[in-house]
Scaffold this active site. Sequence first.
Site, PDB file in Angstrom:
ATOM      1  CE  LYS A 238       1.978  -7.778  -6.600  1.00 15.95           C
ATOM      2  NZ  LYS A 238       3.258  -7.994  -6.303  1.00 15.95           N
TER       3      LYS A 238
ATOM      4  CG  ASP B 267      -5.019  -4.937   1.773  1.00 10.93           C
ATOM      5  OD1 ASP B 267      -5.426  -3.907   1.938  1.00 10.93           O
ATOM      6  OD2 ASP B 267      -3.928  -5.655   1.714  1.00 10.93           O
TER       7      ASP B 267
ATOM      8  CG  ASP C 150      -1.522   2.179   8.664  1.00  9.16           C
ATOM      9  OD1 ASP C 150      -2.126   2.782   9.794  1.00  9.16           O
ATOM     10  OD2 ASP C 150      -0.427   2.382   8.516  1.00  9.16           O
TER      11      ASP C 150
ATOM     12  CE  LYS D  91      -1.994  -1.706  10.571  1.00  7.41           C
ATOM     13  NZ  LYS D  91      -0.582  -1.543  10.190  1.00  7.41           N
TER      14      LYS D  91
ATOM     15  CB  VAL E  50      -1.421  -7.399  11.026  1.00  7.18           C
ATOM     16  CG1 VAL E  50      -1.769  -7.194  12.367  1.00  7.18           C
ATOM     17  CG2 VAL E  50      -2.289  -6.431  10.019  1.00  7.18           C
TER      18      VAL E  50
ATOM     19  CG  ASP F  95       3.056  -7.417   1.512  1.00  7.16           C
ATOM     20  OD1 ASP F  95       2.184  -6.775   1.594  1.00  7.16           O
ATOM     21  OD2 ASP F  95       4.266  -7.261   1.161  1.00  7.16           O
TER      22      ASP F  95
ATOM     23  NE  ARG G 105       1.217 -10.121  -1.444  1.00  5.44           N
ATOM     24  CZ  ARG G 105       1.090  -9.061  -1.228  1.00  5.44           C
ATOM     25  NH1 ARG G 105      -0.003  -8.500  -0.740  1.00  5.44           N
ATOM     26  NH2 ARG G 105       1.888  -8.234  -1.747  1.00  5.44           N
TER      27      ARG G 105
HETATM   28  P1  IMP Z   1      -2.713   3.826   3.931  1.00  3.14           P
HETATM   29  O1  IMP Z   1      -2.597   4.538   2.891  1.00  3.14           O
HETATM   30  O2  IMP Z   1      -1.804   4.236   5.134  1.00  3.14           O
HETATM   31  O3  IMP Z   1      -3.987   3.406   4.622  1.00  3.14           O
HETATM   32  O4  IMP Z   1      -2.016   2.393   3.729  1.00  3.14           O
HETATM   33  C1  IMP Z   1      -2.863   1.173   3.134  1.00  3.14           C
HETATM   34  C2  IMP Z   1      -1.811   0.265   2.502  1.00  3.14           C
HETATM   35  O5  IMP Z   1      -0.545  -0.130   3.448  1.00  3.14           O
HETATM   36  C3  IMP Z   1      -2.669  -1.296   2.725  1.00  3.14           C
HETATM   37  O6  IMP Z   1      -3.553  -1.407   1.590  1.00  3.14           O
HETATM   38  C4  IMP Z   1      -1.557  -2.176   2.826  1.00  3.14           C
HETATM   39  O7  IMP Z   1      -1.302  -2.636   1.459  1.00  3.14           O
HETATM   40  C5  IMP Z   1      -0.481  -1.554   3.394  1.00  3.14           C
HETATM   41  N1  IMP Z   1      -0.585  -1.669   4.821  1.00  3.14           N
HETATM   42  C6  IMP Z   1      -0.828  -0.899   5.866  1.00  3.14           C
HETATM   43  N2  IMP Z   1      -0.719  -1.529   7.137  1.00  3.14           N
HETATM   44  C7  IMP Z   1      -0.444  -2.736   6.903  1.00  3.14           C
HETATM   45  C8  IMP Z   1      -0.090  -4.034   7.727  1.00  3.14           C
HETATM   46  O8  IMP Z   1      -0.325  -3.868   8.904  1.00  3.14           O
HETATM   47  N3  IMP Z   1       0.268  -5.107   7.025  1.00  3.14           N
HETATM   48  C9  IMP Z   1       0.495  -5.195   5.596  1.00  3.14           C
HETATM   49  N4  IMP Z   1       0.281  -4.136   4.821  1.00  3.14           N
HETATM   50  C10 IMP Z   1      -0.034  -3.011   5.365  1.00  3.14           C
HETATM   51 MG    MG Z   2      -3.138  -2.498  -0.105  1.00  2.00          MG
END
Ligand code: IMP
Ligand code: MG
Length: 177
Positions: free
Chosen positions: A43, A100, A103, A131, A153, A159, A165
């Site tokens: 979302k 959004d 990470d 990140k 964040v 969220d 949000r």
């Molecule tokens: P990744 O697979 O580690 O890149 O995770 C990505 C997903 O984790 C994003 O689409 C967000 O939904 C969530 N996420 C990662 N870091 C944050 C943060 O700092 N705040 C909120 N949601 C996060």
């Molecule tokens: Mg996401």
Amino acid sequence: MRRPEGAEVLIPEDRLQERVAELGGEISGAYAGKDLLVIGVLKGAVFFIADLMRHLEVPCELDFMAVSSYGSSTHSSGVVRILKDLDIPLAGRHVLLVEDIVDSGLTLSYLMRNLQARDPASLEVCALLTKPGSARAGVKISYVGFALPDAYVVGYGLDLDQKYRNLPDISALSGSG
Ligand code: IMP
Ligand code: MG
């Protein structure tokens, strides 16, 4: 709407909106003469995508996917389950995947493999936030709003346990960096 206790604003609303408009201009230039299919990941990307699309000057359609990633609430595993798939076929389309925040990049890397297999004419990524670890997954992110330090964040779609949000700016939780 109150920020979480001790949270510090990293990106104020005016800076956020200014950058979203810039990204819209960049994307409009890159896709001039083409039709675009914008895909959002539910979302978190909803707020960003709604603002970004209002700055796009090319004809565009919008579709959404919902995914859940296995793993803890703060670290994704890269194993992703599709909860809601797209309504629009991707074959032959110019597709822009809008996220959004990236990470670890594991979620994005899974999504890219999944979408690429559907034979789009082109497939690029726009992420509002990245990140420091996001490059490790090896996915090229063509459009980045802001590169953040390693902090958790919230706001503008992001969220903490499904809350915050609706904050208009991006803030970092204290001690999360
Ligand atoms: P990744 O697979 O580690 O890149 O995770 C990505 C997903 O984790 C994003 O689409 C967000 O939904 C969530 N996420 C990662 N870091 C944050 C943060 O700092 N705040 C909120 N949601 C996060
Ligand atoms: Mg996401």
